[in-house]
Scaffold this motif. Structure first.
Motif, PDB file in Angstrom:
ATOM      1  N   ILE A  42       0.749  -1.169  -0.009  1.00  0.00           N
ATOM      2  CA  ILE A  42       0.095  -0.111  -0.135  1.00  0.00           C
ATOM      3  C   ILE A  42       0.926   1.282   0.227  1.00  0.00           C
ATOM      4  O   ILE A  42       1.781   1.407   0.770  1.00  0.00           O
ATOM      5  CB  ILE A  42      -0.949   0.038   1.071  1.00  0.00           C
ATOM      6  N   ILE A  98      -5.229   4.620   6.291  1.00  0.00           N
ATOM      7  CA  ILE A  98      -5.780   3.486   5.474  1.00  0.00           C
ATOM      8  C   ILE A  98      -6.793   2.879   6.266  1.00  0.00           C
ATOM      9  O   ILE A  98      -6.970   2.969   7.572  1.00  0.00           O
ATOM     10  CB  ILE A  98      -4.367   2.619   5.314  1.00  0.00           C
ATOM     11  N   GLU A  99      -7.986   2.735   5.516  1.00  0.00           N
ATOM     12  CA  GLU A  99      -9.134   2.001   6.243  1.00  0.00           C
ATOM     13  C   GLU A  99      -8.614   0.384   6.456  1.00  0.00           C
ATOM     14  O   GLU A  99      -7.984  -0.082   5.711  1.00  0.00           O
ATOM     15  CB  GLU A  99     -10.322   1.872   5.313  1.00  0.00           C
ATOM     16  N   GLU A 104     -10.424  -2.004   5.885  1.00  0.00           N
ATOM     17  CA  GLU A 104     -10.900  -2.899   4.777  1.00  0.00           C
ATOM     18  C   GLU A 104      -9.838  -2.922   3.719  1.00  0.00           C
ATOM     19  O   GLU A 104      -9.477  -4.124   3.082  1.00  0.00           O
ATOM     20  CB  GLU A 104     -12.140  -2.463   4.166  1.00  0.00           C
ATOM     21  N   SER A 105      -9.199  -1.653   3.570  1.00  0.00           N
ATOM     22  CA  SER A 105      -7.983  -1.845   2.390  1.00  0.00           C
ATOM     23  C   SER A 105      -6.793  -2.588   2.839  1.00  0.00           C
ATOM     24  O   SER A 105      -6.187  -2.956   2.043  1.00  0.00           O
ATOM     25  CB  SER A 105      -7.677  -0.149   2.084  1.00  0.00           C
TER      26      SER A 105
END
Length: 629
Positions: free
Chosen positions: A494, A608-609, A611-612
């Motif tokens: 990410i 950052i979420e 889920e991500s």
């Protein structure tokens, strides 16, 4: 006993010579007979493809009396560790320093000055070797069809050889310079190094920290072993001074150049050696002076090494003293905090080395079998025992938990790295895991957070070495060709504007390898006190050791420890095609959860979420990892 001629060989020094004849078909040389022997003395020899050569280990004559006191040697074919009787080996130090080899005979000719020259190949002879006798090899009589060798039943294994671009360019230049002299030079180097001429006790090392050099023709060949492969680092022409030193031959007789092992002498003194072999005889006084100078150099080098080790030990003791003082002070503060009823947050802040809670340790355990205990180590927990008590280190806590006196730390992590740590309960299990690590039958994958935006896969192959100029004695840095070979794969998971979560796979196991290689990419680990963005060449680590964690360090480093987590380790069985063994998984370990401090950094600093984050984990094969609440 008298020499009948001398060998002109491509091998100019003992190191690197094949241990048996016939192993290097591209090796070339010649035997030049003295003028006492003419072409009529070798009539009919050209009818044979191979000849026996009886010769003298002339480089060992002057030291032979000291070395034959023990007639047990360590043959390279037995790993260089086990001993065997000298008469069951081809060892060069023998009661009578005489050897015998079978070589291929290519040509018999007479030179313009009347000397007979035998051109040979597939040799294992040093340049300048005195030849005592030559006999034809008759395959009808000398071949024994059903002979056996239980000491070395199979031929030695060869290893691959790779040339870098500079060596390839040098080979092309040399071939253009002298096509005859350097004919098949690349093939000669490849076949010679394929035999792995390293000392027997280092032959099994897949990654060798040493660099080696050998002389072929008038060239210096430098190389090292990494990933089980020989890597040539340089090919250079030798200077005239080096050539002059190498061509000296030490004789035990006087002006007649006789190799006198008995009292029998020729009536007619032998002539001097042929000029094209360029022998230089030394007097007893010159030999004594040279040996004295050599001993003086050795003493000087030993003294320099001793002083360097003493200085390093002093720095280590000073660092340990500061750590012990800090630990004692922290324990005292911790006791005071407990006595006045301080909060858990206060206790953690005043205690530099937080003690391990027995209940917490049980929660960290990933696997507990008869063979080993596998722990998901949190950050800021030391693996090795300290002076702060049995619950101050992971190894001591594991011993108490297992109720044993000894455990083997088979896989350790730096103090501020979290993840998989393995303790073997049995020595044989520890040896098996260590062997797998040594031969690179282990797959390790880490999750890390680095500074900056990294948008592509990177492979770092820079060697590592100790940073002798560093502020901390154990700091590492990128090294030169003589450093420890290291290779790391870094893949972004990410990417944000200021930070990147990456998957890191080290293919070697060097100290601080991931941290140094990430720093070399310009993307150091978040929170790294030694190699981080604001670490000031390790000054942040020194400040932490001397004064503990502070608001200033928190502002510099952003995280209390380096953002590095060992998430996966897979051990494979060794693949042995000769036994039909397929490569299979021996042990496989995966951490069940993601470190909470790294999760909070992803959520708060990287935005950052969850889920991500979970999708990124699954996409890169970390589906076994759950996120703490």
């Amino acid at each position: 006993m008298e020499a009948i001629g001398f060998v002109d060989s491509c091998y100019k020094q003992k190191f690197g010579i094949p241990r048996q004849p016939g192993l290097v078909p591209s090796s070339r040389g010649s035997i030049q007979l003295l003028s006492d022997y003419g072409l009529s003395d070798v009539t009919g020899l050209q009818e044979f493809s191979h000849i026996w050569v009886v010769f003298v280990f002339h480089e060992n004559i002057r030291d032979n009396e000291e070395n034959i006191k023990s007639l047990r040697v360590r043959p390279p074919r037995m790993g260089g560790k086990e001993k065997a009787g000298v008469f069951s080996t081809r060892a060069t130090y023998r009661p009578n320093p005489i050897g015998i080899s079978v070589v291929r005979l290519l040509e018999v000719k007479e030179t313009d000055d009347g000397h007979v020259v035998l051109t040979i190949s597939e040799l294992d002879l040093l340049h300048g070797t005195p030849v005592l006798d030559i006999q034809p090899y008759d395959p009808a009589r000398h071949t024994i069809m059903h002979s056996q060798s239980e000491m070395a039943p199979a031929p030695p294994k060869s290893i691959p050889v790779e040339f870098d671009a500079s060596c390839m360019r040098m080979l092309e230049t040399l071939e253009m310079e002298n096509e005859v002299k350097y004919e098949n030079l690349r093939q000669l180097i490849t076949e010679t190094l394929q035999q792995d001429p390293r000392p027997g006790y280092r032959v099994g090392l897949v990654d060798d920290t040493r660099s080696y050099a050998m002389h072929l023709h008038d060239l210096n060949i430098s190389w090292h072993v990494a990933n089980g492969c020989v890597h040539l680092s340089s090919i250079d022409k030798r200077t005239q001074a080096e050539e002059h030193v190498d061509i000296k031959v030490h004789h035990v007789a006087k002006e007649t150049h006789l190799l006198a092992f008995g009292s029998k002498q020729r009536k007619k003194p032998l002539e001097k050696q042929p000029e094209n072999i360029n022998f230089v005889a030394e007097s007893a006084e010159e030999i004594a002076v040279r040996r004295k100078e050599k001993r003086a150099r050795q003493v000087k080098l030993k003294e320099e090494a001793r002083l360097k080790a003493k200085e390093r030990k002093k720095r280590n003791q000073e660092l340990a003293r500061m750590g012990a003082q800090r630990a004692a002070s922290s324990q005292s503060d911790y006791a005071k905090a407990r006595s006045v009823g301080a909060t858990d947050e206060k206790k953690e802040r005043v205690h530099k080395y937080p003690l391990i809670n027995a209940n917490d340790f049980q929660e960290w355990i990933m696997s507990d079998t008869e063979e080993m205990v596998v722990v998901n180590k949190p950050g800021d927990v030391i693996c090795h025992p300290t002076k702060a008590g049995p619950w101050s280190s992971l190894l001591s806590a594991a011993r108490i938990y297992c109720d044993v006196d000894r455990l083997h730390l088979a896989s350790r992590l730096d103090r501020e790295t979290s993840g998989i740590t393995i303790f073997a309960k049995k020595p044989e299990v520890a040896a098996k895991l260590a062997k797998a690590l040594q031969v690179r039958k282990v797959k390790k994958r880490y999750i890390a957070i680095v500074h900056g935006s990294l948008d592509k896969k990177c492979v770092v192959t820079s060697p590592l070495e100790e940073d002798v100029d560093g502020k901390a004695w154990f700091k590492m840095r990128l090294g030169n060709k003589g450093g420890q070979a290291a290779e790391t794969i870094v893949i972004p998971m990410i990417t944000t504007k200021d930070f990147t979560m990456v998957m890191v796979q080290p293919l070697t196991g060097r100290k601080h390898q991931i941290r140094v290689h990430c720093e070399s990419l310009g993307h150091p680990l978040v929170g790294d006190k030694m190699y981080g963005m604001q670490s000031q060449q390790g000054q942040a680590y020194i400040d932490f050791v001397e004064h503990g964690w502070s608001d200033r360090l928190e502002a510099q480093l952003l995280l209390r420890r380096q953002a590095l987590h060992c998430a996966e380790m897979v051990f494979y069985n060794s693949k042995d095609p000769s036994e039909g063994m397929e490569e299979s998984i021996m042990y496989s370990f995966h951490t069940p959860s993601f470190p909470k401090d790294m999760l909070l950094f992803c959520l708060n600093s990287m935005k950052i979420e969850k889920e991500s984050l979970m999708l990124a984990m699954q996409r890169h094969g970390f589906e076994h990892i759950s996120l703490p609440s």
